[in-house]
Design a protein around this motif. Structure first.
Motif, PDB file in Angstrom:
ATOM      1  N   GLU A 339      63.851  66.864  12.350  1.00 45.26           N
ATOM      2  CA  GLU A 339      64.242  67.864  11.473  1.00 45.26           C
ATOM      3  C   GLU A 339      62.988  67.896  10.332  1.00 45.26           C
ATOM      4  O   GLU A 339      62.633  69.141   9.951  1.00 45.26           O
ATOM      5  N   ASN A 340      62.623  67.026   9.976  1.00 38.26           N
ATOM      6  CA  ASN A 340      61.415  66.964   8.873  1.00 38.26           C
ATOM      7  C   ASN A 340      60.316  67.414   9.466  1.00 38.26           C
ATOM      8  O   ASN A 340      59.473  68.178   8.856  1.00 38.26           O
ATOM      9  N   PHE A 341      59.706  67.215  10.686  1.00 39.69           N
ATOM     10  CA  PHE A 341      58.799  67.615  11.317  1.00 39.69           C
ATOM     11  C   PHE A 341      58.648  69.156  11.613  1.00 39.69           C
ATOM     12  O   PHE A 341      57.909  69.955  11.403  1.00 39.69           O
ATOM     13  N   LEU A 342      59.792  69.696  11.949  1.00 42.56           N
ATOM     14  CA  LEU A 342      60.049  71.172  12.327  1.00 42.56           C
ATOM     15  C   LEU A 342      60.142  72.050  10.837  1.00 42.56           C
ATOM     16  O   LEU A 342      59.365  72.720  10.833  1.00 42.56           O
ATOM     17  N   PHE A 343      60.608  71.168   9.692  1.00 39.84           N
ATOM     18  CA  PHE A 343      60.419  71.872   8.490  1.00 39.84           C
ATOM     19  C   PHE A 343      59.107  71.901   8.125  1.00 39.84           C
ATOM     20  O   PHE A 343      58.477  72.989   7.664  1.00 39.84           O
ATOM     21  N   HIS A 344      58.241  71.043   8.239  1.00 38.76           N
ATOM     22  CA  HIS A 344      56.735  70.992   7.965  1.00 38.76           C
ATOM     23  C   HIS A 344      55.790  71.852   8.806  1.00 38.76           C
ATOM     24  O   HIS A 344      54.970  72.781   8.525  1.00 38.76           O
ATOM     25  N   LEU A 345      56.315  71.691   9.967  1.00 40.65           N
ATOM     26  CA  LEU A 345      55.739  72.714  11.150  1.00 40.65           C
ATOM     27  C   LEU A 345      55.870  74.385  10.724  1.00 40.65           C
ATOM     28  O   LEU A 345      55.012  74.932  10.818  1.00 40.65           O
ATOM     29  N   ALA A 346      57.210  74.563  10.210  1.00 35.99           N
ATOM     30  CA  ALA A 346      57.508  75.928   9.919  1.00 35.99           C
ATOM     31  C   ALA A 346      56.449  76.327   8.800  1.00 35.99           C
ATOM     32  O   ALA A 346      56.060  77.407   8.904  1.00 35.99           O
ATOM     33  N   ALA A 347      56.297  75.507   7.924  1.00 39.90           N
ATOM     34  CA  ALA A 347      55.684  75.950   6.777  1.00 39.90           C
ATOM     35  C   ALA A 347      54.239  75.991   7.278  1.00 39.90           C
ATOM     36  O   ALA A 347      53.423  77.155   6.762  1.00 39.90           O
ATOM     37  N   ALA A 348      53.649  75.246   8.240  1.00 44.54           N
ATOM     38  CA  ALA A 348      52.442  75.211   8.572  1.00 44.54           C
ATOM     39  C   ALA A 348      52.129  76.687   9.304  1.00 44.54           C
ATOM     40  O   ALA A 348      51.035  77.444   9.437  1.00 44.54           O
ATOM     41  N   GLU A 349      53.411  76.958  10.123  1.00 45.06           N
ATOM     42  CA  GLU A 349      53.125  78.183  10.861  1.00 45.06           C
ATOM     43  C   GLU A 349      53.476  79.391   9.978  1.00 45.06           C
ATOM     44  O   GLU A 349      53.760  80.643  10.623  1.00 45.06           O
ATOM     45  N   GLN A 350      53.934  79.339   8.947  1.00 44.98           N
ATOM     46  CA  GLN A 350      54.019  80.527   8.094  1.00 44.98           C
ATOM     47  C   GLN A 350      55.411  80.893   8.420  1.00 44.98           C
ATOM     48  O   GLN A 350      55.839  82.217   8.828  1.00 44.98           O
TER      49      GLN A 350
END
Length: 354
Positions: A339-350
């Motif tokens: 969940e944590n990774f996907l949250f930060h990935l979503a941020a990185a991918e706008q």
């Protein structure tokens, strides 16, 4: 035909000449069409001739203020048309990352300078490449811009070497890149630094973004300010002092001892879980397969990344305006690290609703 050459080659910005004379003085002697005072200072600093003759480097490259520079240095073997010059460097600046292309062009320019002893021939060759995408080299061959595809430059390093050095820990580099974190790499030898750092952007192949690469940085105010403008980067340093500059990195790579350290502040975003282990296994299995080439390994990693991104986009598409929120992520009851990774990935991918 003409237009193609023009668009391809307008990437070059300037060519400059640095000389070291018999008295040991190193000077900026010539450039075409022009180089700003700030960039000139930088090129002199990067040129090995100004570094008290500690080491001789045939070819170095780097990026500053969105400009790539490529510096080729030659020792003058007597006798030549060059009088009282012991060494010289050719510095080419350009908008694109392509070390092989500019190393080849610079070698031609170097030979012309040695042969004719004047920058005029170099300038002519530079202009020919700029307008026609081609120039003669003196071995009766041709230098053709179109032989140096950018994709080739992206794939020139060896991802297998990176994985053979770091094994499963390569996942830390992958995660840092995918999440647009700040990676600092240290090695006392500039060649080792250039070879290693240039490969890393390929771990996030879906972006094909080499602007994050700053392979040769000095600890000067101007260079660090320039670096800090980038949200995430890969920065290479030969100065060991960089390991104490904690404000510069989320991940620190000490190449000589093969140690990767995650900084205190980045530990949460970089927490590893089952998803990371899956990706790490893909990376290691692919890289250890003797049958697979470096570009196939990059493709394998990229397919795994695409799979994660496709799932993430599907989650986002289910939301209004196709943007994810932490609340929506929580409803899927992923393991905490995922969940944590996907949250930060979503941020990185706008893909995140701010």
């Amino acid at each position: 035909e003409w237009n193609m050459a023009t668009t391809e080659t307008q990437l070059m910005l300037s060519v400059g000449l640095i000389e070291k004379d018999v008295n040991g003085d190193t000077l900026w002697v010539w450039c075409y069409p022009s180089v700003s005072a700030e960039l000139r200072q930088l090129l002199l600093r990067k040129c090995c001739l100004t570094q008290d003759g500690r080491d001789f480097h045939t070819f170095v490259f780097g990026q500053f203020s969105r400009t790539w520079y490529y510096i080729t240095t030659l020792e003058v073997q007597e006798p030549t048309a060059l009088n009282k010059v012991t060494h010289f460097s050719i510095a080419v600046t350009a908008k694109d990352f392509n070390p092989e292309k500019y190393a080849a062009l610079s070698r031609i320019l170097c030979r012309m300078y040695v042969k004719h002893g004047s920058p005029v021939k170099m300038m002519e060759a530079y202009i020919t490449v700029l307008t026609k995408g081609v120039c003669q080299n003196d071995e009766n061959g041709l230098f053709l811009i179109k032989d140096y595809d950018v994709r080739k430059a992206y794939l020139a390093g060896s991802i297998k070497d990176v994985v053979s050095q770091f094994g499963m820990e390569t996942i830390i580099l992958y995660t840092a890149l995918i999440l647009k974190k700040r990676i600092v790499v240290h090695h006392p030898r500039i060649e080792a630094l250039l070879e290693f750092t240039r490969v890393l952007p390929a771990l996030a192949w879906h972006r094909k973004d080499w602007s994050v690469l700053h392979p040769y940085v000095h600890l000067t105010a101007a260079e660090l300010d320039d670096l800090k403008k980038c949200p995430g980067y890969i920065a290479g340093f030969v100065d060991p002092e960089v390991s104490n500059r904690l404000e510069l990195f989320d991940v620190f790579v000490s190449l000589p001892d093969s140690v990767i350290t995650v900084s205190q502040g980045a530990k949460d975003a970089m927490a590893m879980g089952k998803l990371h282990k899956d990706v790490a296994q893909v990376i290691v299995q692919s890289a250890e397969d003797a049958e697979r080439s470096d570009s196939q390994v990059i493709k394998d990693i990229s397919i795994k990344t695409k799979e994660i991104l496709t799932n993430l986009c599907a989650l986002a598409d289910a939301c209004e305006d196709s943007k994810l929120t932490l609340e929506v992520l929580k409803q899927h009851h992923f393991p905490p690290a995922t969940e944590n990774f996907l949250f930060h990935l979503a941020a990185a991918e706008q893909l995140l609703r701010i």
